[in-house]
Design a protein around this motif. Structure first.
Motif, PDB file in Angstrom:
ATOM      1  N   GLN A  58       0.847  -1.192   0.000  1.00  9.60           N
ATOM      2  CA  GLN A  58       0.000   0.000   0.000  1.00  9.60           C
ATOM      3  C   GLN A  58       0.878   1.236   0.000  1.00  9.60           C
ATOM      4  N   SER A  59       0.376   2.279  -0.623  1.00 10.84           N
ATOM      5  CA  SER A  59       1.123   3.528  -0.678  1.00 10.84           C
ATOM      6  C   SER A  59       0.150   4.696  -0.781  1.00 10.84           C
ATOM      7  N   LYS A  60       0.629   5.872  -0.418  1.00  6.66           N
ATOM      8  CA  LYS A  60      -0.177   7.081  -0.572  1.00  6.66           C
ATOM      9  C   LYS A  60      -0.096   7.557  -2.012  1.00  6.66           C
ATOM     10  N   VAL A  61      -1.169   8.179  -2.493  1.00  9.14           N
ATOM     11  CA  VAL A  61      -1.206   8.683  -3.866  1.00  9.14           C
ATOM     12  C   VAL A  61      -1.650  10.138  -3.878  1.00  9.14           C
ATOM     13  N   ASN A  62      -1.370  10.793  -4.996  1.00  7.50           N
ATOM     14  CA  ASN A  62      -1.904  12.125  -5.244  1.00  7.50           C
ATOM     15  C   ASN A  62      -2.540  12.128  -6.630  1.00  7.50           C
ATOM     16  N   HIS A  63      -2.923  13.280  -7.122  1.00 11.31           N
ATOM     17  CA  HIS A  63      -3.646  13.326  -8.388  1.00 11.31           C
ATOM     18  C   HIS A  63      -2.761  13.015  -9.599  1.00 11.31           C
ATOM     19  N   LEU A  64      -1.439  13.025  -9.442  1.00 12.58           N
ATOM     20  CA  LEU A  64      -0.530  12.733 -10.551  1.00 12.58           C
ATOM     21  C   LEU A  64      -0.044  11.283 -10.574  1.00 12.58           C
ATOM     22  N   THR A  65      -0.316  10.521  -9.547  1.00 14.69           N
ATOM     23  CA  THR A  65       0.188   9.157  -9.429  1.00 14.69           C
ATOM     24  C   THR A  65      -0.485   8.225 -10.429  1.00 14.69           C
ATOM     25  N   GLU A  66       0.329   7.368 -11.048  1.00 14.16           N
ATOM     26  CA  GLU A  66      -0.140   6.357 -11.989  1.00 14.16           C
ATOM     27  C   GLU A  66       0.226   4.971 -11.444  1.00 14.16           C
ATOM     28  N   PRO A  67      -0.392   3.903 -11.953  1.00 16.42           N
ATOM     29  CA  PRO A  67      -0.084   2.556 -11.461  1.00 16.42           C
ATOM     30  C   PRO A  67       1.400   2.176 -11.575  1.00 16.42           C
ATOM     31  N   ILE A  68       2.073   2.605 -12.628  1.00 13.23           N
ATOM     32  CA  ILE A  68       3.490   2.279 -12.789  1.00 13.23           C
ATOM     33  C   ILE A  68       4.326   2.915 -11.673  1.00 13.23           C
ATOM     34  N   ASP A  69       3.890   4.041 -11.151  1.00 17.21           N
ATOM     35  CA  ASP A  69       4.593   4.689 -10.045  1.00 17.21           C
ATOM     36  C   ASP A  69       4.517   3.835  -8.778  1.00 17.21           C
ATOM     37  N   ILE A  70       3.357   3.264  -8.516  1.00 15.06           N
ATOM     38  CA  ILE A  70       3.176   2.411  -7.335  1.00 15.06           C
ATOM     39  C   ILE A  70       4.001   1.136  -7.488  1.00 15.06           C
ATOM     40  N   TYR A  71       4.018   0.563  -8.687  1.00 17.03           N
ATOM     41  CA  TYR A  71       4.821  -0.632  -8.947  1.00 17.03           C
ATOM     42  C   TYR A  71       6.304  -0.336  -8.720  1.00 17.03           C
ATOM     43  N   SER A  72       6.767   0.804  -9.174  1.00 21.00           N
ATOM     44  CA  SER A  72       8.168   1.198  -8.975  1.00 21.00           C
ATOM     45  C   SER A  72       8.482   1.389  -7.493  1.00 21.00           C
ATOM     46  N   GLU A  73       7.562   1.993  -6.751  1.00 22.20           N
ATOM     47  CA  GLU A  73       7.748   2.151  -5.305  1.00 22.20           C
ATOM     48  C   GLU A  73       7.840   0.792  -4.620  1.00 22.20           C
ATOM     49  N   TRP A  74       7.038  -0.171  -5.073  1.00 17.94           N
ATOM     50  CA  TRP A  74       7.055  -1.516  -4.511  1.00 17.94           C
ATOM     51  C   TRP A  74       8.407  -2.181  -4.754  1.00 17.94           C
ATOM     52  N   ILE A  75       8.942  -2.018  -5.957  1.00 13.91           N
ATOM     53  CA  ILE A  75      10.259  -2.567  -6.277  1.00 13.91           C
ATOM     54  C   ILE A  75      11.320  -1.961  -5.363  1.00 13.91           C
ATOM     55  N   ASP A  76      11.269  -0.642  -5.193  1.00 19.25           N
ATOM     56  CA  ASP A  76      12.230   0.042  -4.318  1.00 19.25           C
ATOM     57  C   ASP A  76      12.095  -0.427  -2.868  1.00 19.25           C
ATOM     58  N   ALA A  77      10.872  -0.582  -2.400  1.00 22.18           N
ATOM     59  CA  ALA A  77      10.639  -1.035  -1.031  1.00 22.18           C
ATOM     60  C   ALA A  77      11.142  -2.467  -0.827  1.00 22.18           C
ATOM     61  N   ALA A  78      10.956  -3.308  -1.843  1.00 16.01           N
ATOM     62  CA  ALA A  78      11.437  -4.686  -1.755  1.00 16.01           C
ATOM     63  C   ALA A  78      12.962  -4.727  -1.725  1.00 16.01           C
ATOM     64  N   ASP A  79      13.619  -3.863  -2.499  1.00 18.44           N
ATOM     65  CA  ASP A  79      15.085  -3.770  -2.486  1.00 18.44           C
ATOM     66  C   ASP A  79      15.590  -3.299  -1.123  1.00 18.44           C
ATOM     67  N   GLU A  80      14.924  -2.313  -0.554  1.00 11.42           N
ATOM     68  CA  GLU A  80      15.313  -1.807   0.765  1.00 11.42           C
ATOM     69  C   GLU A  80      15.143  -2.876   1.850  1.00 11.42           C
ATOM     70  N   ALA A  81      14.047  -3.628   1.748  1.00 13.68           N
ATOM     71  CA  ALA A  81      13.806  -4.688   2.729  1.00 13.68           C
ATOM     72  C   ALA A  81      14.864  -5.788   2.605  1.00 13.68           C
ATOM     73  N   GLU A  82      15.262  -6.074   1.385  1.00 15.13           N
ATOM     74  CA  GLU A  82      16.298  -7.104   1.163  1.00 15.13           C
ATOM     75  C   GLU A  82      17.645  -6.639   1.715  1.00 15.13           C
ATOM     76  N   LYS A  83      17.965  -5.365   1.530  1.00 14.98           N
ATOM     77  CA  LYS A  83      19.214  -4.807   2.055  1.00 14.98           C
ATOM     78  C   LYS A  83      19.207  -4.806   3.576  1.00 14.98           C
ATOM     79  N   GLY A  84      18.053  -4.607   4.170  1.00 19.48           N
ATOM     80  CA  GLY A  84      17.918  -4.581   5.615  1.00 19.48           C
ATOM     81  C   GLY A  84      18.136  -5.946   6.247  1.00 19.48           C
ATOM     82  N   LEU A  85      17.857  -7.000   5.487  1.00 21.01           N
ATOM     83  CA  LEU A  85      18.042  -8.354   6.003  1.00 21.01           C
ATOM     84  C   LEU A  85      19.501  -8.804   5.956  1.00 21.01           C
ATOM     85  N   LYS A  86      20.294  -8.190   5.112  1.00 23.28           N
ATOM     86  CA  LYS A  86      21.711  -8.603   4.990  1.00 23.28           C
ATOM     87  C   LYS A  86      22.581  -8.003   6.036  1.00 23.28           C
TER      88      LYS A  86
END
Length: 86
Positions: A58-86
């Motif tokens: 889940q993420s916050k959105v504004n009037h300019l946000t598109e689905p690809i933006d949320i998908y990109s945020e998810w990828i970034d969040a998954a990368d950060e979570a993976e780095k946190g586990l190492k």
């Protein structure tokens, strides 16, 4: 003397744009078009979920946000979570 040639008018509306994708490939199970993004602009929240492996984000959105933006945020969040586990 010769007359000036009129330039031809361009069609109104121009080139038609293709709509952006709303379903993507899952990072975890690698199924294509399994991840769907739903934007609730009224509430200001975007929901991302995989139909196969039930991953969710889940993420916050504004009037300019598109689905690809949320998908990109998810990828970034998954990368950060993976780095946190190492």
């Amino acid at each position: 003397m010769g007359k000036r040639k009129k330039s031809s008018k361009k069609p109104a509306g121009g080139k038609r744009k293709d709509p952006l994708e709303t379903s993507f490939t899952c990072l975890y199970c690698h199924h294509e078009k399994a991840v769907t993004v739903k934007l609730d602009r009224k509430e200001g929240i975007a929901y991302l979920s995989c139909k196969i492996c039930s991953q969710a984000y889940q993420s916050k959105v504004n009037h300019l946000t598109e689905p690809i933006d949320i998908y990109s945020e998810w990828i970034d969040a998954a990368d950060e979570a993976e780095k946190g586990l190492k």
